[in-house]
Design an enzyme around this catalytic site. Structure first.
Site, PDB file in Angstrom:
ATOM      1  N   SER B 407       0.852  -1.186   0.000  1.00 37.75           N
ATOM      2  CA  SER B 407       0.000   0.000   0.000  1.00 37.75           C
ATOM      3  C   SER B 407       0.890   1.239   0.000  1.00 37.75           C
ATOM      4  O   SER B 407       2.097   1.150   0.156  1.00 37.75           O
ATOM      5  CB  SER B 407      -0.882   0.016   1.243  1.00 37.75           C
ATOM      6  OG  SER B 407      -1.722  -1.103   1.240  1.00 37.75           O
ATOM      7  N   HIS B 409       0.888   3.400  -2.572  1.00 40.27           N
ATOM      8  CA  HIS B 409       1.091   3.831  -3.965  1.00 40.27           C
ATOM      9  C   HIS B 409      -0.215   4.255  -4.627  1.00 40.27           C
ATOM     10  O   HIS B 409      -0.276   4.373  -5.846  1.00 40.27           O
ATOM     11  CB  HIS B 409       1.719   2.708  -4.784  1.00 40.27           C
ATOM     12  CG  HIS B 409       3.005   2.198  -4.228  1.00 40.27           C
ATOM     13  ND1 HIS B 409       4.083   3.020  -4.012  1.00 40.27           N
ATOM     14  CD2 HIS B 409       3.394   0.953  -3.841  1.00 40.27           C
ATOM     15  CE1 HIS B 409       5.083   2.293  -3.510  1.00 40.27           C
ATOM     16  NE2 HIS B 409       4.679   1.046  -3.391  1.00 40.27           N
ATOM     17  N   HIS B 571       9.661   3.976  -3.041  1.00 42.87           N
ATOM     18  CA  HIS B 571       9.509   3.875  -1.592  1.00 42.87           C
ATOM     19  C   HIS B 571      10.469   4.830  -0.905  1.00 42.87           C
ATOM     20  O   HIS B 571      10.816   4.644   0.261  1.00 42.87           O
ATOM     21  CB  HIS B 571       9.799   2.461  -1.109  1.00 42.87           C
ATOM     22  CG  HIS B 571       9.051   1.411  -1.863  1.00 42.87           C
ATOM     23  ND1 HIS B 571       9.602   0.747  -2.929  1.00 42.87           N
ATOM     24  CD2 HIS B 571       7.797   0.950  -1.728  1.00 42.87           C
ATOM     25  CE1 HIS B 571       8.694  -0.094  -3.405  1.00 42.87           C
ATOM     26  NE2 HIS B 571       7.598   0.014  -2.705  1.00 42.87           N
TER      27      HIS B 571
END
Lengths: 218, 686
Positions: B407, B409, B571
């Site tokens: 999760s 994104h 990330h």
């Protein structure tokens, strides 16, 4: 003779979970330097989930292998990521080593360290010096294997293994990551500790301390 | 600061006279001492013999006049600082740091050439020089030029190794002796013999005893440092034949003259020691001058071990290696102050407010909300809270398309689930791959009997978990094919594309896969087209501000107020470099240059363009970037067939942008235009 029982597995995992909760922020910061900053959360939540599941399954007649497999499955499902499969593989291997028995002599507890190392290696295919958790588990497992052959007592031996893991984690500073997310940094990974190795050393420290305390009260 | 050693070379007192390379420019000198040497203003004031307020004024002036931003960092100056730091930290009498960037010349050759110069300068008539073996030693031996020396002896530090390698001890010794005009003394025995008794026997042979005696008289040893990493040439030297490194040398990180050392420099004993003929570590340490020649990132740990163990009094290395060795010891090459001290800038982002309940519920609550927002498109999968399927996607005879990832994104990944796109998705924790169970659940939900295609970005966690799920699916009779995306060109060099991260290009790849399967193509063909789409995608990201951890509320990495990260991962992984913040056009140019360089499109090529906000960069800025991107593409003769612009594949609330170009052909164009309907992307049926 002191033993390691299925309910000891629960208390051990609660000790793991408590320590990972303490280390959560620090591990996240370490991971932020070379990765995606989620290692603290993953370790804390994963071990918490495993510890709670072990507690719920107490008294169901589950043996050690069943406990390790349950912990593996819970940890995997709570975490995913790389940490999940690697520790799930480690704990599954531990289940194979100890078997579906109610307890084993405490003297066999150092075998857990070897099993974890083997399980991590099997799933991750890493090598020493790759700057991963294996750089902590590897030296610890080596000390454990040597000590078991020499009949060193488990409390002393686990403490020695914990020291080897701590040193191994510190040594990752000079390594260039060859696996995992940090590997893409190449030279920029040098100078940073590997968060996976640091959390491994912390788990090893917990295991040694747990064994010391356990023998004391036994 | 150990400036005394250096002061011998300069005629005047170094404390009061600016180095000549700065001329009379006090601004430059003060700036260098402050930003490069990391001295305090008080220390600089004392060094330059002026008042502290003057230094303060110099520095302010240097900044406003742009002296600081013109980068006082030619490799020469940096090497100077590194040299000093290496000498201070490890107590070296000498350290020679060559630039790491040598254009096309291999590092080993350049290190050898540098070492040859140093050696030629140090060597005096009558010296005895021991030499070890290896590629660097041979490179040095090859480039040494003789001076007018007499009575020099060059002596082999270890016995001989297999002749399968060109850089044997014999070759290094004889070549060095020849080029120095010295007498060559070999060691007439193998480096490793079969048994300790054999070694003891040989050492009693008068010829060998005499040679060993000469070795003990060495004035100087020149040595290479070997790592024990899998790629090290020590493994081809025959040294470890029949020996398990894992059993006997697990704690060794490096090797000097065939002797193993641990990370702290301590000797590592194993079965080889008593079978080795040549200088041992104690003997080496007794040689007065010990010059090591080694460089390369793979050797950092071994070099550090050798330095810690005190085996080295002088080191020849390159700047990157020296910097990495020092960094491992906690030395900061670039003081943080460089950016922190810049006046009149925005404060660093430290804590950001969030709409959350309990952080650990964030993912589940977001899934619940998404299912309600898109209830005409998405449906939960029973028994698998972290798996979601398309309401109108999966059907009998159609290949199932399953995507997934961490999760954070959003709208990735669940935004790309719907008819003509993915059939099902597995959702992980924030930035963490989902575990195998939800992936399996998504796979079974997407299966229409024609097999399932797994598509995900190249991250070690996703690889492991999807692989486990694929095995579980196969056990249940579902054929699975996998396409791993690798579009982030900043994450690894072009020749190792398989090591690259898969990022925003996923959006185009999902679309192609979804369209192919919606056209009822068979699994192999779907996989082939998807792979082609993945290989045609090129993405690069730039971050202005870090994203903020949902768990802790603090940024997941640190970024100076005036910095940007070029090549940032989705990330927040560090990219290629930090630089000062650039304008929109400069940023667009920087990205498009790198992408075009790799893509190398022919004139008239057609592309799909994705201008993607990494979270908190607003659409206004995306449009500004897009304007410049189109100018550049037009100038290059590239036609943009379609554009996606917006929050398509984010990294929480990171400020920044990623640009993706996908090179098209007729088939891919047609698949991109195929109708689809999902929360994040709808192509109308025309």
């Amino acid at each position: 003779m002191p033993c390691f029982t299925r309910s000891d597995l629960t208390t051990l995992f609660h000790a793991f979970a408590a320590r990972m909760a303490d280390e959560r922020t620090f591990l996240g910061e370490l991971d932020g330097e070379i990765g995606d900053a989620d290692h603290g959360v993953a370790m804390a939540n994963g071990f918490d989930a495993a510890a709670q599941a072990l507690l719920r399954a107490e008294g169901s007649g589950q043996g050690l292998a069943g406990g390790f497999n349950l912990a593996a499955q819970e940890l995997l499902n709570a975490v995913g990521a790389t940490t999940g499969p690697l520790y799930a593989s480690a704990l599954t291997r531990a289940g194979e080593v100890f078997g579906e028995v109610a307890s084993v002599p405490l003297a066999r507890l150092p075998e857990l360290v070897i099993a974890i190392c083997e399980g991590v290696e099997r799933r991750g295919q890493g090598k020493p010096g790759d700057k991963t958790m294996l750089d902590a588990w590897g030296p610890a497992a080596h000390v454990a294997a040597r000590g078991l052959n020499a009949s060193v007592g488990p409390v002393v031996l686990l403490r020695e293994a914990a020291q080897a893991a701590a040193k191994g984690a510190e040594d990752t500073r000079a390594m260039m990551a060859a696996r995992g997310r940090a590997a893409r940094l190449g030279p920029r990974s040098i100078g940073h500790l590997d968060p996976g190795a640091v959390s491994a050393a912390a788990l090893m420290d917990v295991l040694a301390e747990w064994a010391r305390h356990h023998e004391e009260i036994a | 600061m150990a400036t005394r050693g250096a002061s011998q070379k300069s005629p005047a007192s170094p404390e009061r006279t600016p180095p000549t390379r700065f001329g009379e420019d006090n601004l430059l000198w003060a700036a260098w001492l402050y930003y490069e040497e990391g001295l305090t203003q008080a220390e600089i004031a004392e060094r330059m013999g002026v008042s502290r307020p003057s230094i303060n004024a110099y520095l302010a002036d240097a900044r406003t006049r742009g002296i600081v931003s013109i980068e006082i960092e030619p490799d020469r100056f940096r090497a100077l600082t590194l040299t000093q730091a290496m000498q201070d930290h490890f107590g070296l009498s000498d350290c020679f740091v060559i630039p790491s960037d040598g254009h096309d010349r291999p590092l080993i050759d350049r290190l050898g050439a540098a070492a040859a110069q140093v050696l030629a300068r140090m060597t005096k008539s009558g010296d005895t020089i021991a030499v070890t073996w290896g590629r660097t030693m041979l490179a040095m031996a090859n480039s040494v030029e003789a001076g007018a020396l007499t009575d020099v002896r060059v002596i082999q530090a270890t016995g001989g190794t297999t002749a399968k390698i060109p850089w044997t001890p014999e070759a290094c010794t004889s070549r060095l002796a020849e080029n120095l005009g010295a007498r060559c003394i070999p060691l007439s025995a193998p480096a490793i013999v079969s048994a300790p008794e054999m070694r003891d026997l040989l050492l009693r042979e008068p010829v060998l005893a005499e040679q060993m005696e000469a070795l003990s008289e060495a004035d100087r040893i020149v040595l290479g440092i070997s790592s024990l990493r899998p790629e090290s040439t020590i493994h081809t030297s025959g040294f470890f034949d029949g020996i398990s490194i894992r059993d006997h040398y697990h704690s060794a990180v490096g090797s000097i003259a065939g002797r193993m050392i641990a990370a702290n420099g301590a000797r590592v004993d194993g079965p080889l020691e008593r079978r080795t003929i040549g200088m041992d570590l104690d003997m080496i340490r007794n040689v007065p001058e010990r010059m090591a020649v080694a460089g390369g990132m793979d050797k950092v740990q071994a070099i550090l071990a050798a330095l810690r163990g005190g085996y080295v009094t002088a080191l020849v290395t390159d700047a990157d290696t020296a910097r990495a060795v020092l960094t491992s010891e906690g030395y900061e090459d670039r003081p943080r102050r460089r950016s922190d001290a810049t006046p009149a800038t925005l404060p660093e982002r430290t804590r950001v407010k969030k709409f959350l309940n309990r952080p650990r519920d964030a993912v589940d609550e977001a899934i619940a909300g998404a299912l309600l927002a898109h209830e005409n498109l998405l449906a939960p999968i029973e028994g698998a809270p972290r798996a979601i399927r398309a309401l109108h996607g999966p059907r009998k005879g159609k290949v199932g398309v399953v995507i997934g990832g961490g999760s954070g994104h959003e709208p990735g990944f669940l935004g790309y689930v719907g008819r003509g796109l993915a059939d099902a998705v597995a959702v992980g924790n924030i930035f963490a791959s989902p575990p195998p169970d939800p992936i399996l659940a998504a796979t079974l939900a997407a299966d229409g009997g024609a097999g399932v295609l797994h598509i995900f970005g190249n991250f070690s966690g996703d690889l492991m978990n999807f692989e486990m799920a694929a095995e579980m699916a196969k056990d249940r009779g579902v054929a699975v094919r996998t396409v791993v995306t690798t579009d982030d060109i900043a994450s690894a060099p072009v020749d190792t594309r398989s090591a690259r991260r898969g990022v925003a290009g996923n959006v185009f790849v999902f679309k192609v896969a979804g369209a192919a399967s919606d056209r009822m193509l068979p699994l192999d063909q779907c996989a082939e087209l998807t792979l082609r789409a993945a290989e045609r995608c090129f993405t690069m990201g730039v971050a202005l501000e870090p994203g903020v951890s949902v768990d802790t509320g603090v940024p997941s990495f640190r970024m100076g107020p005036d910095e940007m990260e070029i090549g940032v991962g989705v990330h927040g992984e560090p990219g290629i470099m930090r630089s000062s913040v650039k304008s929109a056009d400069e940023t667009a140019d920087l990205i498009v240059d790198r992408i075009l360089n790799e893509m190398n499109p022919s004139d008239g090529a057609e592309v799909a363009l994705l201008v993607n906000s990494l979270g908190s960069t607003p659409q206004l800025e995306l449009y500004i970037l897009n304007r410049r991107l189109r100018q550049r593409l037009r100038a290059r003769g590239v036609t943009v067939h379609m554009t996606l612009l917006g929050h398509c594949y984010t990294s929480l609330d990171m400020a920044g942008v990623s640009i993706t170009l996908m090179q098209l052909d007729a088939e891919l164009k047609s698949l991109l235009g195929h109708p689809c309907e999902s929360p994040a992307w709808t192509v109308a049926n025309v």
